[in-house]
Design an enzyme around this catalytic site. Structure first.
Site, PDB file in Angstrom:
ATOM      1  N   TRP A   1      -3.611  -5.641   1.135  1.00 29.40           N
ATOM      2  CA  TRP A   1      -2.285  -5.061   0.894  1.00 29.40           C
ATOM      3  C   TRP A   1      -1.344  -5.544   2.003  1.00 29.40           C
ATOM      4  O   TRP A   1      -1.694  -5.467   3.188  1.00 29.40           O
ATOM      5  CB  TRP A   1      -2.412  -3.531   0.903  1.00 29.40           C
ATOM      6  CG  TRP A   1      -1.132  -2.794   0.696  1.00 29.40           C
ATOM      7  CD1 TRP A   1      -0.169  -3.041  -0.252  1.00 29.40           C
ATOM      8  CD2 TRP A   1      -0.655  -1.669   1.449  1.00 29.40           C
ATOM      9  NE1 TRP A   1       0.850  -2.129  -0.145  1.00 29.40           N
ATOM     10  CE2 TRP A   1       0.581  -1.276   0.893  1.00 29.40           C
ATOM     11  CE3 TRP A   1      -1.162  -0.947   2.526  1.00 29.40           C
ATOM     12  CZ2 TRP A   1       1.323  -0.204   1.381  1.00 29.40           C
ATOM     13  CZ3 TRP A   1      -0.435   0.120   3.009  1.00 29.40           C
ATOM     14  CH2 TRP A   1       0.793   0.488   2.447  1.00 29.40           C
TER      15      TRP A   1
ATOM     16  N   ASP B   1      -9.468   2.668   3.701  1.00 28.89           N
ATOM     17  CA  ASP B   1      -8.197   2.958   3.060  1.00 28.89           C
ATOM     18  C   ASP B   1      -8.529   3.361   1.628  1.00 28.89           C
ATOM     19  O   ASP B   1      -8.982   2.540   0.833  1.00 28.89           O
ATOM     20  CB  ASP B   1      -7.304   1.709   3.086  1.00 28.89           C
ATOM     21  CG  ASP B   1      -5.954   1.968   2.427  1.00 28.89           C
ATOM     22  OD1 ASP B   1      -5.753   3.071   1.886  1.00 28.89           O
ATOM     23  OD2 ASP B   1      -5.103   1.058   2.457  1.00 28.89           O
TER      24      ASP B   1
ATOM     25  N   LYS C   1      -1.052   7.570  -6.084  1.00 26.52           N
ATOM     26  CA  LYS C   1      -1.430   7.020  -7.392  1.00 26.52           C
ATOM     27  C   LYS C   1      -2.221   8.024  -8.218  1.00 26.52           C
ATOM     28  O   LYS C   1      -1.929   8.233  -9.379  1.00 26.52           O
ATOM     29  CB  LYS C   1      -2.286   5.763  -7.228  1.00 26.52           C
ATOM     30  CG  LYS C   1      -1.974   4.916  -6.030  1.00 26.52           C
ATOM     31  CD  LYS C   1      -0.776   4.051  -6.249  1.00 26.52           C
ATOM     32  CE  LYS C   1      -0.417   3.389  -4.933  1.00 26.52           C
ATOM     33  NZ  LYS C   1       0.300   2.175  -5.058  1.00 26.52           N
TER      34      LYS C   1
END
Ligand code: KET
Length: 447
Positions: free
Chosen positions: A176, A257, A293
């Site tokens: 990311w 993460d 999300k």
């Protein structure tokens, strides 16, 4: 009309009034050109040498998308879930939780503690580690509610800079785009390990093991808990076990993460396996969680940082130091989003309802993969495309290059990040043919 009195001695108040009246008059009279400007007002700005910064590689795609007037436009840039109608989704269970919160007239808006809502922290740790987690049962973890996944990573990184002996973090290639920036800004030095093999569109497991084996003892390793962004490629259970053994044998420090729990497989537990495997061995580890999300709470900025330690005593000290990181950064976290999450996680029915809605989102993404794969195959687009169905989570890492991406944007009004990542969550059935046409045209006309 001339009201310039700069050669007259004025009090500070008079001077201020003078400036204000000049502005007013300038706005009212077109012949105000005779007004003499004060040098402080019209001189060069102290910021005139500030350089124009580029847009963010991911969020900037939305900025460009918003400017495009075409009715055909399609935003597959940012990882944000859309319905089959192409609309953002607020989960029913979230609406219900919000209603309960609004109707509760006893709810206050006081400051939260520095580490946030305590129930939220307990429930978040349970969600990622599992209710039977030895770290929870032995009370040797410290959790802080933070500003979504990004904030949790940043607080964790700042904590490590201050309190951990190794300041190097290894991140996968690719990863990311915000990861290196978060860690560098926090004062860590960023190195990389091989992760993705573009020739197989799969994991470069050998490269990963070689690079982590060569890392200095104690180095921090950033791991995507599931649904690796941008590649959609995760290690298998066996490979995770191998990675765990290597990490523990070299005393590397795992920093997970977890931004997509539930989005990879549709199951919250399955998607937490990698983290749980590391916590089960009793070693230290960090986990950054995001509810952006999986609960669709993007703008609420809800997340948590958990630091798992080896003893309760250490965990309490770690928690006390986490507070010293957070207090001067943003003092304490916001209350609303964490209250929504807490309401849902602590009520058995709402939790169940959330799991169903989450599964439905994950299933819709999987169905988009199949539809896109079928559409590209039907067009006979050169190349192999089965990675569209093999990869998991929100994204497909297509293999399209930046020139092909620009072509798709300029000719087809399809917006995606320049590395060829497509947010499958932004796609809907009616847009699949347009996307497949664009991919076909890009691949056949641009090398
Ligand atoms: N980790 C990963 C791997 C990740 O993809 C994101 C967001 C985050 C953390 C942070 O999410 P937060 O909203 O702070 O909880 N990724 C999407 C959005 C973004 O770039 O901000 C994306 O890649 O599109």
């Amino acid at each position: 009309m001339d009201i310039d009195r700069t050669n007259v001695i004025m009090s500070p108040l008079e001077r201020r009034l003078n400036t204000i009246s000049r502005h007013l008059i300038q706005g009212c009279f077109s012949d105000s050109t005779s007004i003499v400007a004060s040098p402080a007002f019209y001189g060069a700005s102290v910021f005139q040498n500030v350089a124009q910064a580029p847009e963010d590689p991911i969020l900037g795609v939305t900025v460009a998308f918003n400017k495009d007037p075409s009715p055909l436009k399609l935003n597959l840039g940012v990882g944000a879930y859309r319905t089959e109608e192409g609309k953002p989704l607020v989960l029913n269970v979230v609406r219900r939780a919000e209603q309960l919160l609004v109707n509760d007239l006893y709810r206050k808006k006081e400051y939260l503690p520095i580490t946030g809502l305590s129930d939220f922290n307990k429930l978040s740790a349970k969600l990622i580690l599992g209710s039977e987690s030895p770290a929870i049962l032995e009370n040797r973890l410290a959790t802080a509610q933070c500003l979504s996944g990004t904030g949790s990573l940043r607080v964790g990184a700042e904590f490590l800079t201050k309190h951990y002996h190794q300041r190097t973090i290894y991140i996968p290639v690719p990863t990311w785009g915000n990861h290196p920036k978060i860690f560098m800004m926090a004062g860590l030095s960023v190195k990389t390990y091989r992760y993705y093999d573009p020739t197989t569109h799969g994991l470069n497991f050998k490269g990963l093991l070689e690079d982590l084996s060569a890392a200095p003892n104690g180095a921090i390793v950033l791991l995507h808990a599931c649904a690796h962004n941008p590649t959609g490629v995760d290690p298998t259970q066996d490979q995770w076990e191998h990675i765990r053994q290597l990490i523990r044998s070299k005393n590397l420090l795992p920093f997970f993460d977890s931004a997509y729990q539930g989005f990879a497989s549709g199951s919250l537990d399955t998607d937490a396996q990698s983290v749980r495997m590391f916590v089960a061995d009793g070693g230290d580890c960090l986990v950054a969680q995001s509810y952006a999300k999986n609960m669709g709470l993007y703008g609420e900025r809800v997340g948590a940082l958990t630091i798992v330690c080896k003893t309760t005593d250490v965990a309490r000290k770690v928690e006390s130091q986490m507070k010293l990181v957070i207090r001067p950064m943003y003092s304490n976290p916001p209350i609303h989003g964490a209250s929504i999450v807490t309401t849902i996680l602590k009520d058995r029915n709402m939790f169940y309802e959330w799991k169903l809605e989450l599964k439905a989102m994950a299933d819709r993404i999987i169905s988009m993969r199949r539809q896109l794969y079928d559409a590209v195959s039907a067009r006979g687009t050169p190349g192999t495309w089965n990675h569209i169905i093999k990869q998991i989570g929100m994204f497909t890492f297509t293999g399209l290059n930046s020139k092909q991406v620009s072509f798709m944007t300029s000719e087809y009004h399809i917006y995606l990040t320049s590395d060829g990542r497509i947010s499958m969550a932004g796609l809907s059935s009616d847009k699949v043919p347009h996307l497949a046409d664009a991919i076909h045209a890009a691949v056949t006309s641009i090398a």
